[in-house]
Design a protein around this motif. Structure first.
Motif, short mmCIF file in Angstrom:
data_model
loop_
_atom_site.label_atom_id
_atom_site.label_comp_id
_atom_site.label_asym_id
_atom_site.label_seq_id
_atom_site.Cartn_x
_atom_site.Cartn_y
_atom_site.Cartn_z
N SER A 218 41.32 -68.26 31.19
CA SER A 218 40.05 -67.55 30.99
C SER A 218 39.80 -66.76 30.13
O SER A 218 40.84 -66.31 29.28
N SER A 224 38.24 -63.04 33.26
CA SER A 224 39.63 -62.79 33.55
C SER A 224 40.02 -62.01 34.63
O SER A 224 40.83 -62.16 35.58
N ASP A 241 48.01 -69.20 35.41
CA ASP A 241 46.80 -68.64 34.88
C ASP A 241 47.30 -67.84 33.36
O ASP A 241 48.25 -67.22 33.49
N LEU A 243 45.17 -65.21 31.08
CA LEU A 243 44.09 -64.22 30.95
C LEU A 243 43.78 -63.98 29.47
O LEU A 243 44.95 -63.04 29.04
N CYS A 251 39.32 -68.40 23.48
CA CYS A 251 39.85 -68.86 24.85
C CYS A 251 40.17 -70.53 24.80
O CYS A 251 41.17 -71.11 25.29
#
Length: 304
Positions: A218, A224, A241, A243, A251
């Motif tokens: 993210s 995020s 995930d 972040l 990203c």
């Protein structure tokens, strides 16, 4: 110091210039609000740039066309994006293009901030010194007389084709006292064309539902934070995930490499319109790689 007074005083050393470009920053909110209220988005007075290097290019073009000094605003995290054009274009050994930088000081030493701002905050002033940019720190206590004295010194530097900077501490600038923002609202940039869009939180929630055991990368900012909070609320853990709390605009590049080395899993890239525009050259790189297991979602709120 009220932002309209601050800009009026800076205007005394721009050679009659009235041109601002940059990337919005939370610490510079009074400045950004003022510019949008007075100018909106106007190629002759105020442009929000894709990234800080882009802003320097715009500023250079303004100076070459008019002979007047431009103003570039940014968060200190954007200093890295201006180093190349600052060293190889503006520098007085190259084209000697004067420029005024207004830089929000995130991660200022001694002031609590998020992890991605800590080191950047520590080197904000030293980076400027290394690049040969004279600077002045503006705080709540900075007086008009102190600023006037600094401007006199900066004026000569600008005439010599050098660049100067104002580092803005948290809370140093306050809202303009001379602008009625309600009556000026027609000049503000519109977020949309009036259509109804789903909220970012709802989009991220749908992505989490659809992703199941997939990996998610993210982007910087609230996307995020909201992904983290959603995982917390669901009690599902954060091991799937990444972040991207810093390095705005990168990203999708991170997600591309993750997808390349985990071909057995789908990788979702949750991106934002501003972040994607900041380093849009990543898109043809992704297209060339053509990762079949990567899903790139750009959440566009129309602000850019």
């Amino acid at each position: 110091m009220q932002v309209d007074l601050f800009l009026k005083m800076i205007g005394t050393i721009t050679g009659g210039g009235d041109y601002y470009t940059g990337v919005p920053d939370s610490l510079l909110k009074p400045l950004c609000d003022y510019l949008l209220a007075v100018y909106g988005i106007d190629s002759r007075h105020h442009l929000i740039a894709a990234n800080e290097g882009n802003a320097v290019g715009l500023a250079a073009g303004y100076y070459l066309a008019t002979g007047r000094v431009p103003v570039v605003y940014m968060q200190n995290s954007g200093e890295g994006n201006i180093i190349n054009p600052l060293a190889s274009l503006l520098n007085d050994r190259v084209y000697a293009i004067p420029c005024i930088f207004i830089i929000g000081w995130r991660g200022e030493p001694g002031v609590h901030d998020e992890p991605q701002h800590i080191f950047q905050g520590e080197v904000t002033d030293s980076l400027l010194s290394t690049m040969g940019v004279e600077y002045c720190v503006i705080s709540k206590e900075t007086s008009e007389e102190e600023l006037k004295s600094t401007l006199e010194r900066f004026d000569q530097l600008l005439q010599d084709g050098k660049q100067v900077a104002f580092i803005i501490r948290k809370g140093a600038l306050t809202a303009a006292g001379s602008i009625d923002f309600e009556t000026m609202s027609d000049k503000k940039i519109e977020n949309s064309k009036g259509e109804s869009y789903p909220k970012r939180e709802a989009i991220i929630e749908k992505i989490v539902e659809a992703s199941e055991n997939d990996l998610i990368v993210s982007t910087t900012g609230k996307a995020s934070r909201e992904l983290f909070e959603l995982r917390e609320a669901n009690g599902s853990g954060h091991e799937k995930d990444f972040l991207t709390v810093g390095s705005m605009g990168h990203c999708s590049s991170i997600a591309l490499s993750v997808a390349a080395f985990h071909p057995e899993r789908r990788v979702w890239c949750v991106d934002g319109d501003g972040a994607m525009l900041m380093h849009m050259g990543s898109l043809p790189v992704i297209a060339q790689s053509h990762p079949k297991n990567m899903i790139h979602v750009v959440i566009n709120n129309g602000a850019h």
